[in-house]
Design an enzyme around this catalytic site. Sequence first.
Site, PDB file in Angstrom:
ATOM      1  CB  VAL A  63      -0.965  -0.016   1.208  1.00 50.92           C
ATOM      2  CG1 VAL A  63      -1.483   1.368   1.534  1.00 50.92           C
ATOM      3  CG2 VAL A  63      -2.130  -0.937   0.903  1.00 50.92           C
TER       4      VAL A  63
ATOM      5  CG  ASP B 196       9.641   0.037   4.970  1.00 56.03           C
ATOM      6  OD1 ASP B 196       8.516  -0.153   4.473  1.00 56.03           O
ATOM      7  OD2 ASP B 196      10.149  -0.723   5.824  1.00 56.03           O
TER       8      ASP B 196
ATOM      9  CG  PHE C 188     -11.434   1.301  -0.491  1.00 56.76           C
ATOM     10  CD1 PHE C 188     -12.218   0.479   0.312  1.00 56.76           C
ATOM     11  CD2 PHE C 188     -11.381   2.651  -0.202  1.00 56.76           C
ATOM     12  CE1 PHE C 188     -12.938   0.992   1.386  1.00 56.76           C
ATOM     13  CE2 PHE C 188     -12.107   3.185   0.869  1.00 56.76           C
ATOM     14  CZ  PHE C 188     -12.887   2.352   1.658  1.00 56.76           C
TER      15      PHE C 188
ATOM     16  CD  GLU D 141      -1.477  -7.668  -2.198  1.00 57.94           C
ATOM     17  OE1 GLU D 141      -1.207  -8.807  -2.590  1.00 57.94           O
ATOM     18  OE2 GLU D 141      -1.358  -7.305  -1.014  1.00 57.94           O
TER      19      GLU D 141
ATOM     20  CE  LYS E 138      -9.500  -1.873   3.477  1.00 53.72           C
ATOM     21  NZ  LYS E 138      -9.313  -2.072   2.054  1.00 53.72           N
TER      22      LYS E 138
ATOM     23  CG  PHE F 233     -15.918  -9.732  -4.927  1.00 47.67           C
ATOM     24  CD1 PHE F 233     -14.954 -10.116  -4.018  1.00 47.67           C
ATOM     25  CD2 PHE F 233     -15.660  -8.646  -5.752  1.00 47.67           C
ATOM     26  CE1 PHE F 233     -13.747  -9.432  -3.935  1.00 47.67           C
ATOM     27  CE2 PHE F 233     -14.463  -7.964  -5.682  1.00 47.67           C
ATOM     28  CZ  PHE F 233     -13.504  -8.351  -4.767  1.00 47.67           C
TER      29      PHE F 233
ATOM     30  CB  CYS G  61      -7.173  -7.276   2.698  1.00 41.96           C
ATOM     31  SG  CYS G  61      -5.860  -6.088   2.364  1.00 41.96           S
TER      32      CYS G  61
ATOM     33  NE  ARG H 220       0.865  -9.782   2.996  1.00 39.66           N
ATOM     34  CZ  ARG H 220       0.926  -8.449   3.103  1.00 39.66           C
ATOM     35  NH1 ARG H 220       1.036  -7.877   4.287  1.00 39.66           N
ATOM     36  NH2 ARG H 220       0.872  -7.702   2.026  1.00 39.66           N
TER      37      ARG H 220
HETATM   38  N1  LIG Z   1      -2.086  -5.173   0.548  1.00 44.41           N
HETATM   39  C1  LIG Z   1      -3.268  -4.724   0.174  1.00 44.41           C
HETATM   40  O1  LIG Z   1      -3.804  -5.106  -0.866  1.00 44.41           O
HETATM   41  C2  LIG Z   1      -4.000  -3.711   1.003  1.00 44.41           C
HETATM   42  C3  LIG Z   1      -5.122  -3.044   0.476  1.00 44.41           C
HETATM   43  C4  LIG Z   1      -5.776  -2.095   1.250  1.00 44.41           C
HETATM   44  C5  LIG Z   1      -5.337  -1.844   2.542  1.00 44.41           C
HETATM   45  N2  LIG Z   1      -4.259  -2.510   3.047  1.00 44.41           N
HETATM   46  C6  LIG Z   1      -3.803  -2.193   4.406  1.00 44.41           C
HETATM   47  O2  LIG Z   1      -2.655  -1.380   4.324  1.00 44.41           O
HETATM   48  C7  LIG Z   1      -1.761  -1.667   5.405  1.00 44.41           C
HETATM   49  C8  LIG Z   1      -0.392  -2.049   4.870  1.00 44.41           C
HETATM   50  O3  LIG Z   1      -0.528  -3.262   4.147  1.00 44.41           O
HETATM   51  P1  LIG Z   1       0.615  -3.776   3.160  1.00 44.41           P
HETATM   52  O4  LIG Z   1       0.059  -4.948   2.450  1.00 44.41           O
HETATM   53  O5  LIG Z   1       1.152  -2.623   2.373  1.00 44.41           O
HETATM   54  O6  LIG Z   1       1.726  -4.239   4.240  1.00 44.41           O
HETATM   55  P2  LIG Z   1       3.251  -4.620   3.963  1.00 44.41           P
HETATM   56  O7  LIG Z   1       3.607  -5.592   5.017  1.00 44.41           O
HETATM   57  O8  LIG Z   1       3.467  -4.945   2.526  1.00 44.41           O
HETATM   58  O9  LIG Z   1       4.045  -3.256   4.235  1.00 44.41           O
HETATM   59  C9  LIG Z   1       4.185  -2.658   5.484  1.00 44.41           C
HETATM   60  C10 LIG Z   1       5.553  -1.941   5.506  1.00 44.41           C
HETATM   61  O10 LIG Z   1       5.624  -1.119   6.672  1.00 44.41           O
HETATM   62  C11 LIG Z   1       6.954  -1.150   7.167  1.00 44.41           C
HETATM   63  N3  LIG Z   1       6.947  -0.668   8.554  1.00 44.41           N
HETATM   64  C12 LIG Z   1       6.450  -1.290   9.660  1.00 44.41           C
HETATM   65  N4  LIG Z   1       6.575  -0.489  10.733  1.00 44.41           N
HETATM   66  C13 LIG Z   1       7.148   0.658  10.304  1.00 44.41           C
HETATM   67  C14 LIG Z   1       7.511   1.881  10.935  1.00 44.41           C
HETATM   68  N5  LIG Z   1       7.278   2.101  12.246  1.00 44.41           N
HETATM   69  N6  LIG Z   1       8.079   2.839  10.198  1.00 44.41           N
HETATM   70  C15 LIG Z   1       8.281   2.640   8.881  1.00 44.41           C
HETATM   71  N7  LIG Z   1       7.951   1.525   8.214  1.00 44.41           N
HETATM   72  C16 LIG Z   1       7.401   0.557   8.920  1.00 44.41           C
HETATM   73  C17 LIG Z   1       7.369  -2.577   6.950  1.00 44.41           C
HETATM   74  O11 LIG Z   1       8.782  -2.700   6.945  1.00 44.41           O
HETATM   75  C18 LIG Z   1       6.740  -2.902   5.594  1.00 44.41           C
HETATM   76  O12 LIG Z   1       7.632  -2.597   4.532  1.00 44.41           O
HETATM   77  C19 LIG Z   1      -2.454  -2.771   6.220  1.00 44.41           C
HETATM   78  O13 LIG Z   1      -3.181  -2.167   7.254  1.00 44.41           O
HETATM   79  C20 LIG Z   1      -3.400  -3.391   5.219  1.00 44.41           C
HETATM   80  O14 LIG Z   1      -4.510  -3.978   5.833  1.00 44.41           O
HETATM   81  C21 LIG Z   1      -3.573  -3.430   2.306  1.00 44.41           C
END
Ligand SMILES: NC(=O)c1ccc[n+]([C@@H]2O[C@H](COP(=O)([O-])OP(=O)(O)OC[C@H]3O[C@@H](n4cnc5c(N)ncnc54)[C@H](O)[C@@H]3O)[C@@H](O)[C@H]2O)c1
Length: 441
Positions: A11, A30, A152, A155, A207, A252, A263, A331
């Site tokens: 995200v 990050d 929203f 991937e 959400k 869906f 998610c 995941r």
């Molecule tokens: N993946 C999806 O399709 C999707 C879609 C919508 C919402 N979300 C939400 O978005 C959020 C992130 O999901 P994601 O899939 O991108 O996760 P991810 O695990 O791919 O990425 C999270 C990143 O945050 C970094 N991180 C953790 N703590 C940190 C900090 N204190 N400072 C800086 N960086 C830090 C990690 O190293 C990692 O690179 C979640 O809450 C998820 O539910 C994800």
Amino acid sequence: MKITMIGSGYVGLVSGVCFAEFGHDVVCMDLNADKIEGLKKGVIPIFEPGLEEMTLDNVKAGRLTFTTDIKAAVASAEVVFIGVGTPPHPETGHADLKYVYAAARDIARSVEGFTVVVTKSTVPVGTGDEVERIIRETNPEADVAVVSNPEFLREGAAIKDFMIPNRIVVGIEDERARPVMTEVYRPLFINQSPLMFTTRRTSELIKYAANAFLAMKITYINEMADLCEAVGANVQEVARGIGLDNRIGTKFLHAGPGYGGSCFPKDTLALVKTAQDFGAPIRLIETTVEINDARKSKMTKKVIKALGGSVAGKTVAVLGLTFKPETDDMRDSPAITIIEELVEAGAAIRAFDPEGMENAKAVLPPITYCEGAYDTATGADAVVIVTEWNEFRGLDLKRIKAALKSPVLVDLRNIYRREEVARHGFSYSSIGRPSEDIAAG
Ligand SMILES: NC(=O)c1ccc[n+]([C@@H]2O[C@H](COP(=O)([O-])OP(=O)(O)OC[C@H]3O[C@@H](n4cnc5c(N)ncnc54)[C@H](O)[C@@H]3O)[C@@H](O)[C@H]2O)c1
């Protein structure tokens, strides 16, 4: 605008790159130094169609940089997004907010001047209040407006979803955030994507309500598929027959091995926990979670049945490991449970996934990774399609049959027609389609 992304995962990175594409100045931050070093060299840490090109373009244009230095990244920003992970707590199933709160503390220590702090991570109702409290406690001088702006995107279609969203939801408590957020999303507003302002708590709940609804819709058609198998009906035609009703819609409604991914599983669980905590349990979603958990094992049983009741000493070729096509994300993929259970039942697994094999190695028991569908099928007793990557849709069935020890095909995504597969002499099982039905497509 000057925007900083805390967290550069699926995200954070996609959002940061797309904001840069809009013309904003973006810093993606990050804690993972390897990830940031790679990004600085143009190495994109995830597979997402179109992301690499857009990242490189925006770096070249000088609008996008990467850092591990939160202090500098936050101090210079007008808007700081929190896009860190919110995985399920291993013991309780609640969303684990430790990364969000750590980010809030880091932001508080570094913030300079009025700054809008935006939670883009998926977080339970009330998290924005706590983020605000943490920032004020850590740095009473901090001048921040804490906003909720859930993401929203899907991937596999993340860039398109971000650039052409159905809607943008923004939850605010401090009116000063409204013009800032409007400016952040101005390029999309001009494209007529609805920008919906609401309160912070409502935004946080939207959400979860959206994801839980979609998970429930998938689960509904999965149960309908089981009924179709029992009564001799065709779930694909049921889905089409109901989906053409605008009130229901066709999306869906693809029966399969159960929802997975980063998610739906964790968000449905977190919503169930929040609702229970507030004394307003959501039974529909509690049941959805249970049904979906059980479904993966049902798929294992389907494979075992297709192999005559036992897989002990047999080899199963698995095509597709990621939770859906066009991503490398493993995941909570249904493939994990299915493979673990098949291995436990004595099967040897040969597997192939176009993008997910590196991530798969970290979460699957030892199996043999192969170089393509035909290599995977070589010497196996059955082929199981778990993820519907495009390259599995048009397999040369003659070649697959020649490679296999016995011509058994289990299609957990209904991407083949029974008549076509039967013509090649396969024994074929799919989802919710009766064996005598040869018209299904
Ligand atoms: N993946 C999806 O399709 C999707 C879609 C919508 C919402 N979300 C939400 O978005 C959020 C992130 O999901 P994601 O899939 O991108 O996760 P991810 O695990 O791919 O990425 C999270 C990143 O945050 C970094 N991180 C953790 N703590 C940190 C900090 N204190 N400072 C800086 N960086 C830090 C990690 O190293 C990692 O690179 C979640 O809450 C998820 O539910 C994800």
